[in-house]
Design a protein around this motif. Structure first.
Motif, PDB file in Angstrom:
ATOM      1  N   GLU A 102       0.852  -1.196   0.000  1.00  0.00           N
ATOM      2  CA  GLU A 102       0.000   0.000   0.000  1.00  0.00           C
ATOM      3  C   GLU A 102       0.885   1.242   0.000  1.00  0.00           C
ATOM      4  OE1 GLU A 102      -1.392   3.464   1.910  1.00  0.00           O
ATOM      5  OE2 GLU A 102      -0.858   1.895   3.359  1.00  0.00           O
ATOM      6  N   ASN A 107      -3.504   0.381  -3.244  1.00  0.00           N
ATOM      7  CA  ASN A 107      -3.001  -0.976  -3.094  1.00  0.00           C
ATOM      8  C   ASN A 107      -2.415  -1.478  -4.408  1.00  0.00           C
ATOM      9  OD1 ASN A 107      -3.958  -1.280  -0.345  1.00  0.00           O
ATOM     10  ND2 ASN A 107      -6.010  -1.385  -1.223  1.00  0.00           N
ATOM     11  N   CYS A 150      -1.807  -9.786   2.355  1.00  0.00           N
ATOM     12  CA  CYS A 150      -1.590  -8.893   3.493  1.00  0.00           C
ATOM     13  C   CYS A 150      -0.421  -9.362   4.352  1.00  0.00           C
ATOM     14  CB  CYS A 150      -2.859  -8.808   4.339  1.00  0.00           C
ATOM     15  SG  CYS A 150      -4.313  -8.293   3.420  1.00  0.00           S
ATOM     16  N   GLY A 171       0.364  -3.774   5.591  1.00  0.00           N
ATOM     17  CA  GLY A 171      -0.743  -4.503   4.989  1.00  0.00           C
ATOM     18  C   GLY A 171      -1.304  -3.741   3.815  1.00  0.00           C
ATOM     19  N   LEU A 172      -2.609  -3.838   3.607  1.00  0.00           N
ATOM     20  CA  LEU A 172      -3.290  -3.141   2.521  1.00  0.00           C
ATOM     21  C   LEU A 172      -4.222  -2.087   3.087  1.00  0.00           C
ATOM     22  CD1 LEU A 172      -4.171  -6.122   0.147  1.00  0.00           C
ATOM     23  CD2 LEU A 172      -2.190  -4.605   0.057  1.00  0.00           C
ATOM     24  N   TYR A 186     -10.177  -9.293   1.775  1.00  0.00           N
ATOM     25  CA  TYR A 186      -8.799  -9.307   2.263  1.00  0.00           C
ATOM     26  C   TYR A 186      -8.624 -10.479   3.231  1.00  0.00           C
ATOM     27  CZ  TYR A 186      -7.920  -4.482   0.651  1.00  0.00           C
ATOM     28  OH  TYR A 186      -7.747  -3.345  -0.095  1.00  0.00           O
ATOM     29  N   ALA A 190      -7.807  -4.177   6.823  1.00  0.00           N
ATOM     30  CA  ALA A 190      -6.927  -3.112   6.352  1.00  0.00           C
ATOM     31  C   ALA A 190      -6.014  -2.637   7.477  1.00  0.00           C
ATOM     32  CB  ALA A 190      -7.753  -1.949   5.821  1.00  0.00           C
ATOM     33  N   THR A 193      -1.559  -7.413   9.074  1.00  0.00           N
ATOM     34  CA  THR A 193      -0.925  -8.446   8.250  1.00  0.00           C
ATOM     35  C   THR A 193      -1.533  -9.802   8.553  1.00  0.00           C
ATOM     36  OG1 THR A 193       0.836  -8.723   9.884  1.00  0.00           O
ATOM     37  CG2 THR A 193       1.244  -7.182   8.080  1.00  0.00           C
TER      38      THR A 193
END
Length: 577
Positions: A102, A107, A150, A171-172, A186, A190, A193
């Motif tokens: 990210e 992303n 992630c 992560g995202l 995901y 968000a 991880t």
């Protein structure tokens, strides 16, 4: 002309109504990136993508395009080709496992040949999530993108920032799909991880394979079950999340199976045999079963009738043996009463013993025949209950064959299932005892320990197939390794504790330094072992009794000296003053 046209139109309508509804066209693209060239390899994406490919194929997807270790150019071509396949599809799914990143709230998916030295390289070397969404956009009913990306990204730790305010997130980032009927899933919420897990597949992918393609299950409910499984498997450390929304109708990836048409049960060809056998069984004598076998000499019920005849013959033999015993006892008693010769009485005694032994043998044979016949009847009743309570559509069409008595097995014993559960508990480190098929207190404690460490609620009193399946889902050790005294945990085994020279292993399983012994004074002289008062008395007495002194402590006179009163022995003898 108009009448003919009307007839043709009516026939077309009827033909259309009689045809089954066309199923939705479903396409899937599966990408697994493991062999990164400029970062440490990821072992799990290759396994995860293979599992999802198999899942989509088993679910009957029309197209399943599986790609592995894609470069930037290969990723671009794969997305373009899949967009063409999704152009006339109702459901389009893209599953990606690998590294993601990210940057400033956008992303990106990272191909295996990406070289990310600076943050600006992301724009050229990676693919934005928006580009992936373009590939599923043509689908009419559902556009689904699943990202198992992630993970803890090594690029984020080494990348150089060309702009100080540019943020590289963990992560995202959270997304809000712009298009309708679009979901983005995901593996971790968000900003967090995901874990790869202890096995060859990640917890997220295992849960996907278990729930996503359940027939008739709405995709939103399926992801809800996935979330619950992952939270349980990771002790609430990882929470999958789904972004986007759908309408009010259920949208399953796999449609519900069509209801089976009711089929009238086929007539049982063995109904006459069963009825005649039950009539003979009700009569219960040899003549009835002989008559049955004359009418039905072969087949399942003929075997049952022969077992009943064997039972009747064994009962008759036992009755005859009892009668012989009775007669032999009576003859022995008569000879003893009339005072017969010893030889005659001895022969009668031997005949009585032989008759009694024959009775015992006949009784055993009778019991064995009765047990065999009873077991056959029990299995016959079980087979009849299965046919009555659980008919199937295919069973009506298939011709029924005569059933052999030996083929009616009672099924696998409970001990085998117990052994399998015990073996799995040993594999995950929760049971130390051998798998012996005895579900004792130790086995129950081991399953309680498994529940505690795995977050399950399995019944510890009994074992079932569900118990075995739940333990098999754990690919590695669940219960912590516990070593006995003198050993310590070293990886997945116990290693012996060796203390350094001058130290010993204490009760706490730790090495402790030995204390040096301090010298202790000893008292060897008799005077030292005596009490202080006694030692003082001896000193005073010796002082009074030294040479040149009398017993009173006064100096000796010349007469006393002449008498020899100058030694301790003379003074102590009492002859000297």
């Amino acid at each position: 002309m108009n009448l003919n046209w009307a007839k043709f139109l009516a026939a077309a309508v009827l033909l259309t109504l009689s045809q089954p509804a066309f199923a939705d066209k479903r396409v899937a693209l599966v990408i697994g990136n493991s062999a990164y060239q400029n970062a440490p390899p990821l072992p799990n994406p290759a396994n995860d993508s293979a599992l999802m490919e198999l899942t989509f194929r088993r679910a009957g997807f029309d197209v399943v395009d599986a790609r592995h270790d894609l470069s930037a150019l290969e990723t671009r071509r794969a997305l373009r080709d899949f967009a063409d396949k999704a152009s006339d599809a109702d459901i389009a799914v893209i599953y990606y496992a690998g590294h993601g990143l990210e940057l400033d709230g956008t992303n990106y998916l990272i191909p295996v040949d990406a070289r990310l030295e600076r943050d600006n390289d992301v724009f050229d070397e990676a693919f934005s999530l928006e580009r992936v969404l373009v590939a599923v956009e043509p689908a009419k009913k559902l556009r689904l993108v699943i990202l198992d990306a992630c993970r803890d990204n090594p690029f984020a730790k080494t990348i150089k920032r060309t702009v100080a305010t540019r943020a590289i997130g963990r992560g995202l980032a959270k997304v809000e799909p712009n298009g309708p009927n679009t979901l983005i899933a995901y593996s971790a919420k968000a900003g967090s991880t995901a874990a790869d897990g202890d096995g060859k597949d990640s917890p997220f992918t295992l849960a996907l394979a278990r729930h996503l393609t359940v027939a008739g299950l709405d995709v939103r409910r399926a992801f809800g079950f996935v979330r619950d499984d992952v939270l349980k498997a990771t002790n609430n450390r990882q929470e999958p999340f789904v972004y986007g929304s759908l309408g009010g109708d259920d949208v399953p990836l796999v449609p519900s199976p069509a209801p089976a048409a009711s089929v009238a049960p086929a007539p049982d060809p063995s109904a006459d045999n069963r009825r005649d056998y039950e009539l003979a069984l009700q009569i219960g004598n040899k003549a009835a079963f002989d008559a049955f076998l004359a009418q039905h000499p072969d087949g399942f019920y003929a075997s049952l009738a022969k077992l009943q005849l064997e039972k009747i013959a064994a009962e008759d033999a036992h009755a005859a043996a009892l009668e012989k015993v009775k007669q032999a006892e009576q003859e022995r008693a008569r000879l003893a009463a009339v005072g017969a010769q010893k030889d005659a009485q001895a022969k009668a005694e031997a005949d009585a013993r032989a008759a009694d032994q024959a009775r015992i043998a006949a009784e055993k044979a009778k019991q064995a025949a009765q047990d065999q016949a009873a077991e056959a009847e029990r299995k016959r009743a079980e087979a009849a209950s299965v046919v009555v309570t659980a008919p199937t559509a295919n069973a009506a069409a298939a011709p029924q064959k005569p059933v052999d008595v030996a083929s009616l097995n009672a099924g696998p014993p409970q001990a085998d299932l117990t052994k399998s559960v015990q073996a799995e508990l040993r594999r995950v480190g929760c049971l130390a005892a051998p798998a012996d098929g005895d579900w004792n207190a130790a086995s129950q404690r081991s399953l309680s320990l498994f529940n505690k460490n795995a977050g399950t609620r399995l019944d510890v009193k009994t074992v079932t197939v569900d118990t075995l399946d739940a333990i098999k889902q754990k690919a590695s050790r669940v219960c912590p390794l516990v070593c006995e005294h003198g050993y310590k945990v070293d990886g997945n085994q116990c290693a012996k504790i060796v203390c350094a020279e001058g130290a010993f292993l204490n009760d706490d399983n730790k090495c402790e330094k030995r204390r040096e012994k301090k010298p202790v004074a000893t008292r060897d002289s008799p005077e030292a072992r005596q009490a202080p008062e006694a030692r003082q008395a001896i000193v005073r007495r010796s002082e009074k009794s030294r040479p040149g002194m009398s017993s009173t402590g006064q100096p000796l006179t010349g007469l006393e000296r002449a008498q020899g009163c100058y030694s301790n022995e003379a003074i102590m003898s009492g002859e000297c003053p």
